[in-house]
Design an enzyme around this catalytic site. Structure first.
Site, mmCIF file in Angstrom:
data_model
loop_
_atom_site.group_PDB
_atom_site.id
_atom_site.type_symbol
_atom_site.label_atom_id
_atom_site.label_comp_id
_atom_site.label_asym_id
_atom_site.label_seq_id
_atom_site.Cartn_x
_atom_site.Cartn_y
_atom_site.Cartn_z
ATOM 1 N N ILE A 157 0.770 -1.211 -0.023
ATOM 2 C CA ILE A 157 -0.021 -0.162 0.010
ATOM 3 C C ILE A 157 0.627 1.360 -0.056
ATOM 4 O O ILE A 157 1.742 1.453 1.068
ATOM 5 C CB ILE A 157 -0.807 0.064 1.198
ATOM 6 C CG1 ILE A 157 -1.857 -1.235 1.204
ATOM 7 C CG2 ILE A 157 -1.893 1.241 1.175
ATOM 8 C CD1 ILE A 157 -2.592 -1.514 0.114
ATOM 9 N N THR A 158 0.632 1.987 -0.938
ATOM 10 C CA THR A 158 1.266 3.455 -1.164
ATOM 11 C C THR A 158 0.953 4.307 0.073
ATOM 12 O O THR A 158 -0.244 4.417 0.211
ATOM 13 C CB THR A 158 1.229 4.031 -2.367
ATOM 14 O OG1 THR A 158 1.416 2.997 -3.498
ATOM 15 C CG2 THR A 158 1.886 5.308 -2.476
ATOM 16 N N ARG A 268 28.400 11.692 -26.560
ATOM 17 C CA ARG A 268 29.384 10.542 -26.586
ATOM 18 C C ARG A 268 30.040 10.484 -27.719
ATOM 19 O O ARG A 268 29.401 10.257 -28.864
ATOM 20 C CB ARG A 268 28.782 9.547 -26.011
ATOM 21 C CG ARG A 268 29.753 8.104 -25.869
ATOM 22 C CD ARG A 268 30.804 8.171 -24.901
ATOM 23 N NE ARG A 268 31.150 6.807 -24.707
ATOM 24 C CZ ARG A 268 32.279 6.538 -23.915
ATOM 25 N NH1 ARG A 268 32.911 7.819 -23.470
ATOM 26 N NH2 ARG A 268 32.726 5.240 -23.971
ATOM 27 N N ILE A 337 22.313 2.200 -24.756
ATOM 28 C CA ILE A 337 23.014 3.219 -25.180
ATOM 29 C C ILE A 337 24.032 4.097 -24.250
ATOM 30 O O ILE A 337 25.131 4.483 -24.891
ATOM 31 C CB ILE A 337 21.867 4.415 -25.599
ATOM 32 C CG1 ILE A 337 21.053 3.790 -26.568
ATOM 33 C CG2 ILE A 337 22.571 6.012 -26.089
ATOM 34 C CD1 ILE A 337 19.733 4.603 -27.012
ATOM 35 N N GLY A 339 25.776 2.362 -22.440
ATOM 36 C CA GLY A 339 26.758 1.593 -21.957
ATOM 37 C C GLY A 339 27.215 1.277 -20.713
ATOM 38 O O GLY A 339 26.267 1.132 -19.885
ATOM 39 N N GLU A 363 -1.357 -1.700 -9.891
ATOM 40 C CA GLU A 363 -2.730 -1.443 -10.382
ATOM 41 C C GLU A 363 -3.302 -2.268 -11.689
ATOM 42 O O GLU A 363 -3.764 -2.037 -12.357
ATOM 43 C CB GLU A 363 -2.816 -0.071 -10.917
ATOM 44 C CG GLU A 363 -2.726 0.912 -9.627
ATOM 45 C CD GLU A 363 -3.037 2.400 -9.901
ATOM 46 O OE1 GLU A 363 -4.058 2.664 -10.754
ATOM 47 O OE2 GLU A 363 -2.758 3.454 -9.432
ATOM 48 N N THR A 365 -1.490 -6.168 -13.133
ATOM 49 C CA THR A 365 -0.279 -6.677 -14.062
ATOM 50 C C THR A 365 -0.775 -6.550 -15.555
ATOM 51 O O THR A 365 -1.802 -6.269 -16.033
ATOM 52 C CB THR A 365 0.254 -7.883 -13.756
ATOM 53 O OG1 THR A 365 -0.857 -8.946 -14.062
ATOM 54 C CG2 THR A 365 0.537 -8.222 -12.037
ATOM 55 N N SER A 366 0.359 -6.668 -16.270
ATOM 56 C CA SER A 366 0.112 -6.618 -17.791
ATOM 57 C C SER A 366 -0.580 -7.805 -18.020
ATOM 58 O O SER A 366 -1.509 -7.710 -19.026
ATOM 59 C CB SER A 366 1.523 -6.760 -18.652
ATOM 60 O OG SER A 366 2.237 -5.622 -18.562
ATOM 61 N N GLU A 367 -0.495 -8.788 -17.726
ATOM 62 C CA GLU A 367 -1.415 -10.190 -17.676
ATOM 63 C C GLU A 367 -2.747 -9.745 -17.336
ATOM 64 O O GLU A 367 -3.612 -10.264 -18.258
ATOM 65 C CB GLU A 367 -0.881 -11.191 -16.803
ATOM 66 C CG GLU A 367 0.615 -11.837 -17.535
ATOM 67 C CD GLU A 367 1.751 -10.857 -16.971
ATOM 68 O OE1 GLU A 367 2.821 -11.038 -17.504
ATOM 69 O OE2 GLU A 367 1.707 -10.207 -15.991
#
Length: 380
Positions: A157-158, A268, A337, A339, A363, A365-367
């Site tokens: 819990i935030t 760079r 990028i 490195g 909030e 999952t991707s699933e």
């Protein structure tokens, strides 16, 4: 749908960007290393109207819509995902739940403190054994006269420790019954209500995460949000908007990682020229930019639907799913990028890399997002 930035969005973007550069960037790594939740910072953000972006002005809020809300989260997350996450959780979950389902007396009681940042809000749905399976929660609330007695706990819990008020979903009926859960507002200091140990996390370390505990915690019947038994239904509607905020959080992290990568690639030099001139790098930048644009369009579509009171379940799940996965892909490319320097804390890429992963989990999952999307497709 016209997604061209409005004057309000431009003003908010400039204001938040300036605030973040002055007040967040100089201290963000210190907060990250020590896992410090900078509560005073959020009081300052409240003074700018960032803690009640969607709350009407009569309750002390800014009275804006989702375009402005997304803009603010993105600008915060470009600098620090932790601060963006805490701002989003406060606005969308705790404050948003009271705004959407509270009666007038409840709104008058809690929204002014929350919208102005005087109070920090928490929201409790997840439990140790019920992450994606929120309907199987074990925390119970039993009616006793004109009070409810809560027992159990909530996990991940935030603002569980520093929050001044929490909206908590507890079981008031049979386990697994979607109409057997109820939402309660509980203020800090209520006997039997406490926060646990702060989680030691991979990323988002300055955003406080801990357990909430309820030990014969008595809550007045007046603190019930909406109807008894409708807490889970309310939570799913709250998450429709919450997914937009997490998508915006992911977008901000991706943009931050991308902008840092472009800057570094120009500066760079290897083999006598800037690494941005090498096809291996500029193809990466092209992929990053394209994915970010796609994620932003999905988010703005969801914001448009939400602003106009239209169904948004499928679109917000798509935005959250795609933006969070894009954020991980972009942050991964950013480390590559940079490195060897991308693997050190002296450069910004590693923090974006650590912070972004939470967006694919929190909030829903991707699933779970794919499950929500597929169900909506088949229902339609």
């Amino acid at each position: 749908m016209n997604f061209e930035s409005t004057e309000n969005q431009g003003m908010i973007s400039d204001m938040v960007r300036d605030f973040a550069e002055r007040n967040i960037r100089p201290k963000m790594m210190e907060w990250d290393e020590s896992q410090t939740f900078p509560k005073d910072l959020f009081h300052e953000m409240g003074e700018l109207g960032l803690m009640g972006v969607l709350v009407p002005t009569e309750y002390g809020g800014s009275g804006f819509g989702y375009y402005e809300y997304v803009t603010a989260i993105v600008e915060l997350a470009k600098v620090c995902g932790s601060i963006g996450l805490s701002m989003a959780a406060h606005n969308s979950l705790c404050t948003g739940h009271i705004l959407q389902f509270g009666n007038e007396e409840q709104k008058q009681k809690w929204l002014p403190e929350l919208a102005t940042g005087q109070w920090i809000g928490a929201w409790g749905l997840t439990e140790t054994n019920t992450g994606s399976d929120a309907g199987g929660m074990l925390t119970t609330a039993v009616k006793d006269g004109d009070e409810w007695v809560l027992n159990g706990s909530k996990n991940f819990i935030t603002h569980a420790i520093s929050g001044d008020v929490a909206v908590v979903i507890a079981r008031t009926g049979e386990k697994g019954d979607s109409h057997g859960m109820t939402a309660f507002v509980i203020e800090k200091g209520t006997p039997g209500f406490s926060g646990g140990k702060k989680e030691n996390k991979l990323g988002m370390r300055a955003s406080e995460t801990a357990c909430l505990f309820f030990d014969n915690c008595r809550v007045p019947d007046a603190n019930v949000l909406g109807e008894v038994g409708e807490g889970f239904i309310q939570a799913m509607k709250v998450l429709d908007g919450g997914r937009i905020s997490i998508a915006a959080l992911a977008l901000g992290i991706a943009k931050g990682a991308f902008e840092a990568s472009v800057k570094y690639a120009k500066e760079r030099h290897q083999f006598g020229k800037a690494i941005a001139e090498f096809q291996g790098i500029n193809f990466k930048l092209a992929d990053m930019a394209t994915k970010i644009e796609g994620a932003e369009l999905l988010i703005m579509q969801s914001a448009y639907l939400k602003n106009n009171g239209k169904p948004v379940t499928k679109e917000s799940a798509m935005a959250k799913y795609y933006a969070s996965e894009v954020s991980v892909q972009v942050a991964t490319d950013a480390v590559q990028i940079f490195g060897g320097y991308g693997y050190t804390k002296d450069f910004p890429a590693e923090k974006y890399y650590r912070d972004c992963k939470l967006c694919t989990i929190g909030e829903g999952t991707s699933e779970i997002q794919k499950l929500v999307i597929s169900r909506q497709i088949l229902k339609d």
